[in-house]
Motif scaffolding. Structure first.
Motif, PDB file in Angstrom:
ATOM      1  N   GLY A  26      61.378  -3.334  38.652  1.00 35.66           N
ATOM      2  CA  GLY A  26      61.154  -4.182  37.484  1.00 35.66           C
ATOM      3  C   GLY A  26      60.451  -5.478  37.838  1.00 35.66           C
ATOM      4  O   GLY A  26      59.539  -5.913  37.131  1.00 35.66           O
ATOM      5  N   VAL A  27      60.851  -6.085  38.934  1.00 38.70           N
ATOM      6  CA  VAL A  27      60.217  -7.338  39.382  1.00 38.70           C
ATOM      7  C   VAL A  27      58.752  -7.076  39.741  1.00 38.70           C
ATOM      8  O   VAL A  27      57.870  -7.879  39.411  1.00 38.70           O
ATOM      9  N   GLY A  28      58.475  -5.954  40.377  1.00 37.60           N
ATOM     10  CA  GLY A  28      57.095  -5.611  40.731  1.00 37.60           C
ATOM     11  C   GLY A  28      56.218  -5.412  39.510  1.00 37.60           C
ATOM     12  O   GLY A  28      55.090  -5.914  39.442  1.00 37.60           O
ATOM     13  N   VAL A  29      56.718  -4.696  38.526  1.00 34.96           N
ATOM     14  CA  VAL A  29      55.963  -4.472  37.287  1.00 34.96           C
ATOM     15  C   VAL A  29      55.736  -5.801  36.568  1.00 34.96           C
ATOM     16  O   VAL A  29      54.636  -6.082  36.088  1.00 34.96           O
ATOM     17  N   TYR A  30      56.753  -6.633  36.511  1.00 33.58           N
ATOM     18  CA  TYR A  30      56.637  -7.944  35.873  1.00 33.58           C
ATOM     19  C   TYR A  30      55.549  -8.784  36.566  1.00 33.58           C
ATOM     20  O   TYR A  30      54.725  -9.407  35.908  1.00 33.58           O
ATOM     21  N   ALA A  31      55.544  -8.775  37.892  1.00 30.12           N
ATOM     22  CA  ALA A  31      54.551  -9.553  38.640  1.00 30.12           C
ATOM     23  C   ALA A  31      53.134  -9.047  38.373  1.00 30.12           C
ATOM     24  O   ALA A  31      52.205  -9.850  38.214  1.00 30.12           O
ATOM     25  N   LEU A  32      52.955  -7.735  38.299  1.00 29.16           N
ATOM     26  CA  LEU A  32      51.626  -7.178  38.019  1.00 29.16           C
ATOM     27  C   LEU A  32      51.151  -7.555  36.622  1.00 29.16           C
ATOM     28  O   LEU A  32      49.988  -7.920  36.431  1.00 29.16           O
ATOM     29  N   VAL A  33      52.032  -7.477  35.654  1.00 28.85           N
ATOM     30  CA  VAL A  33      51.667  -7.827  34.278  1.00 28.85           C
ATOM     31  C   VAL A  33      51.291  -9.304  34.193  1.00 28.85           C
ATOM     32  O   VAL A  33      50.287  -9.661  33.574  1.00 28.85           O
ATOM     33  N   ARG A  34      52.076 -10.166  34.821  1.00 25.16           N
ATOM     34  CA  ARG A  34      51.774 -11.604  34.799  1.00 25.16           C
ATOM     35  C   ARG A  34      50.434 -11.898  35.473  1.00 25.16           C
ATOM     36  O   ARG A  34      49.667 -12.729  34.990  1.00 25.16           O
ATOM     37  N   ALA A  35      50.150 -11.234  36.593  1.00 30.84           N
ATOM     38  CA  ALA A  35      48.888 -11.461  37.298  1.00 30.84           C
ATOM     39  C   ALA A  35      47.709 -11.046  36.424  1.00 30.84           C
ATOM     40  O   ALA A  35      46.695 -11.746  36.354  1.00 30.84           O
ATOM     41  N   PHE A  36      47.830  -9.906  35.739  1.00 29.44           N
ATOM     42  CA  PHE A  36      46.758  -9.435  34.875  1.00 29.44           C
ATOM     43  C   PHE A  36      46.548 -10.386  33.704  1.00 29.44           C
ATOM     44  O   PHE A  36      45.422 -10.724  33.363  1.00 29.44           O
ATOM     45  N   SER A  38      47.285 -13.559  33.523  1.00 32.65           N
ATOM     46  CA  SER A  38      46.754 -14.826  34.016  1.00 32.65           C
ATOM     47  C   SER A  38      45.249 -14.730  34.225  1.00 32.65           C
ATOM     48  O   SER A  38      44.497 -15.623  33.843  1.00 32.65           O
ATOM     49  N   ARG A  39      44.799 -13.637  34.811  1.00 26.74           N
ATOM     50  CA  ARG A  39      43.372 -13.440  35.060  1.00 26.74           C
ATOM     51  C   ARG A  39      42.620 -13.335  33.734  1.00 26.74           C
ATOM     52  O   ARG A  39      41.555 -13.915  33.569  1.00 26.74           O
ATOM     53  N   HIS A  40      43.189 -12.614  32.799  1.00 25.65           N
ATOM     54  CA  HIS A  40      42.550 -12.422  31.501  1.00 25.65           C
ATOM     55  C   HIS A  40      42.421 -13.749  30.757  1.00 25.65           C
ATOM     56  O   HIS A  40      41.382 -14.038  30.163  1.00 25.65           O
ATOM     57  N   ARG A  41      43.465 -14.569  30.800  1.00 25.51           N
ATOM     58  CA  ARG A  41      43.414 -15.870  30.126  1.00 25.51           C
ATOM     59  C   ARG A  41      42.365 -16.780  30.753  1.00 25.51           C
ATOM     60  O   ARG A  41      41.688 -17.520  30.062  1.00 25.51           O
TER      61      ARG A  41
END
Length: 73
Positions: A26-36, A38-41
């Motif tokens: 869950g932590v790994g998936v959360y980190a990937l979503v946040r990174a994506f 952040s890049r998109h914003r």
């Protein structure tokens, strides 16, 4: 005979390992979503700034299109 909880010796420990694995996943998936996100914003912010500069007349059309194409790549 002492078999522990849930069907075997150290059964509860295996549940703990499984739960820890799910938490890590869950932590790994959360980190990937946040990174994506952040890049998109950041890309959206750069394009918005470019549009503002073009609207204020700081950039000519050719420069605007070239810079927009670079940002969208």
């Amino acid at each position: 005979m002492i078999w522990g909880w849930y069907g075997g010796p150290c059964g509860l420990a295996w549940w703990g390992f499984g739960l820890a694995g799910l938490v890590l996943l869950g932590v790994g998936v959360y980190a990937l979503v946040r990174a994506f996100e952040s890049r998109h914003r950041a890309e959206d912010k750069a394009l918005a700034l470019l549009r503002e500069r073009y609207a204020r007349g700081e950039l000519d059309e050719e420069t605007y299109r070239r810079m927009k194409k670079t940002l969208e790549e």
